[in-house]
Design a protein around this motif. Structure first.
Motif, mmCIF file in Angstrom:
data_model
loop_
_atom_site.group_PDB
_atom_site.id
_atom_site.type_symbol
_atom_site.label_atom_id
_atom_site.label_comp_id
_atom_site.label_asym_id
_atom_site.label_seq_id
_atom_site.Cartn_x
_atom_site.Cartn_y
_atom_site.Cartn_z
ATOM 1 N N ASN A 140 0.821 -1.214 0.000
ATOM 2 C CA ASN A 140 0.000 0.000 0.000
ATOM 3 C C ASN A 140 0.854 1.263 0.000
ATOM 4 O O ASN A 140 0.502 2.267 -0.633
ATOM 5 N N SER A 141 1.987 1.202 0.698
ATOM 6 C CA SER A 141 2.850 2.385 0.803
ATOM 7 C C SER A 141 3.687 2.610 -0.451
ATOM 8 O O SER A 141 3.995 3.751 -0.800
ATOM 9 N N TYR A 142 4.052 1.510 -1.123
ATOM 10 C CA TYR A 142 4.926 1.616 -2.291
ATOM 11 C C TYR A 142 4.338 0.824 -3.465
ATOM 12 O O TYR A 142 4.878 -0.212 -3.869
ATOM 13 N N PRO A 143 3.226 1.286 -4.021
ATOM 14 C CA PRO A 143 2.554 0.530 -5.086
ATOM 15 C C PRO A 143 3.385 0.398 -6.358
ATOM 16 O O PRO A 143 3.168 -0.544 -7.140
ATOM 17 N N ASN A 144 4.316 1.296 -6.592
ATOM 18 C CA ASN A 144 5.103 1.280 -7.831
ATOM 19 C C ASN A 144 6.546 0.830 -7.610
ATOM 20 O O ASN A 144 7.394 1.028 -8.489
#
Length: 212
Positions: A140-144
């Motif tokens: 959720n914090s680093y979707p990419n």
């Protein structure tokens, strides 16, 4: 008398030179500490490397060289299956040097450290659940993030392990006649998305199965 005096001086110089050799290092530049810690690792003396990192971080609180050496030490402890120490260095790195550019890598390394430590699924349910939650938070914090596929693979393996653990618990309740508890786990298994997935169950060593 003069002869005894020279003998005493010689012995004193010998003991001074020995104690100097064994004294802890101090007042080194950050690059000297860095090279010393690398040497410790090359000598396979991880304990000494930890001690020298403590000295380096005390003498050079926010020096940029602390960032790479902490990551190197974290990896060294992962290689030695010392996961608590690995997480210590990763936490240190996140607090001192974590930015939007590298924090996803540090968090990924923390997840990987826990993944590597997950050797006994029948005895580490808490660690399993904690790490799955940590992976969800990471996604959720680093979707990419470039580590999404690696973390996703770990999550799949954790879910399979959790399903297998539920199967083991259900089987235990059934064998011991605890029908109410068995029905709870049976329903959980029937509602799982993994219920029809073919899998090879992990087997503990015979000396562990006695206690599980």
């Amino acid at each position: 008398m003069l002869k005894n005096f020279f003998i005493l001086i010689t012995l004193s110089l010998f003991f001074i030179s020995c104690s100097t050799k064994d004294d802890e290092l101090y007042n080194l530049s950050s690059s000297q500490w860095y090279k010393q810690i690398i040497k410790d690792l090359q000598d396979r003396d991880l304990e000494k490397a930890d001690e020298h990192y403590t000295s380096m971080s005390s003498e050079h609180v926010s020096d940029p060289l602390l960032e790479p050496i902490a990551l190197i030490l974290a990896q060294a402890h992962i290689d030695e299956e010392e996961y608590k120490m690995a997480n210590f260095y990763l936490d240190e790195n996140a607090k001192k040097f974590g930015t939007s550019k590298n924090l996803d890598f540090i968090r990924y390394m923390q997840i990987r450290s826990k993944f590597e430590s997950f050797a006994q699924p029948n005895r580490e349910q808490g660690l399993l659940i904690e790490t799955m939650n940590q992976i969800d938070e990471f996604s959720n914090s680093y979707p990419n993030t470039q580590y999404s596929i690696l973390v996703g693979t770990m999550l799949t393996k954790f879910r399979l392990a959790y399903f297998a653990l539920d199967e083991s618990i259900a089987d235990l309740y059934k064998r011991t006649g605890r029908e109410e508890s068995y029905e709870v786990y049976k329903l959980r298994l029937e509602e799982s998305m993994l219920k029809d997935v073919p899998m090879i169950k992990a087997r503990s060593a015979w000396y562990r199965r006695i206690f599980e």
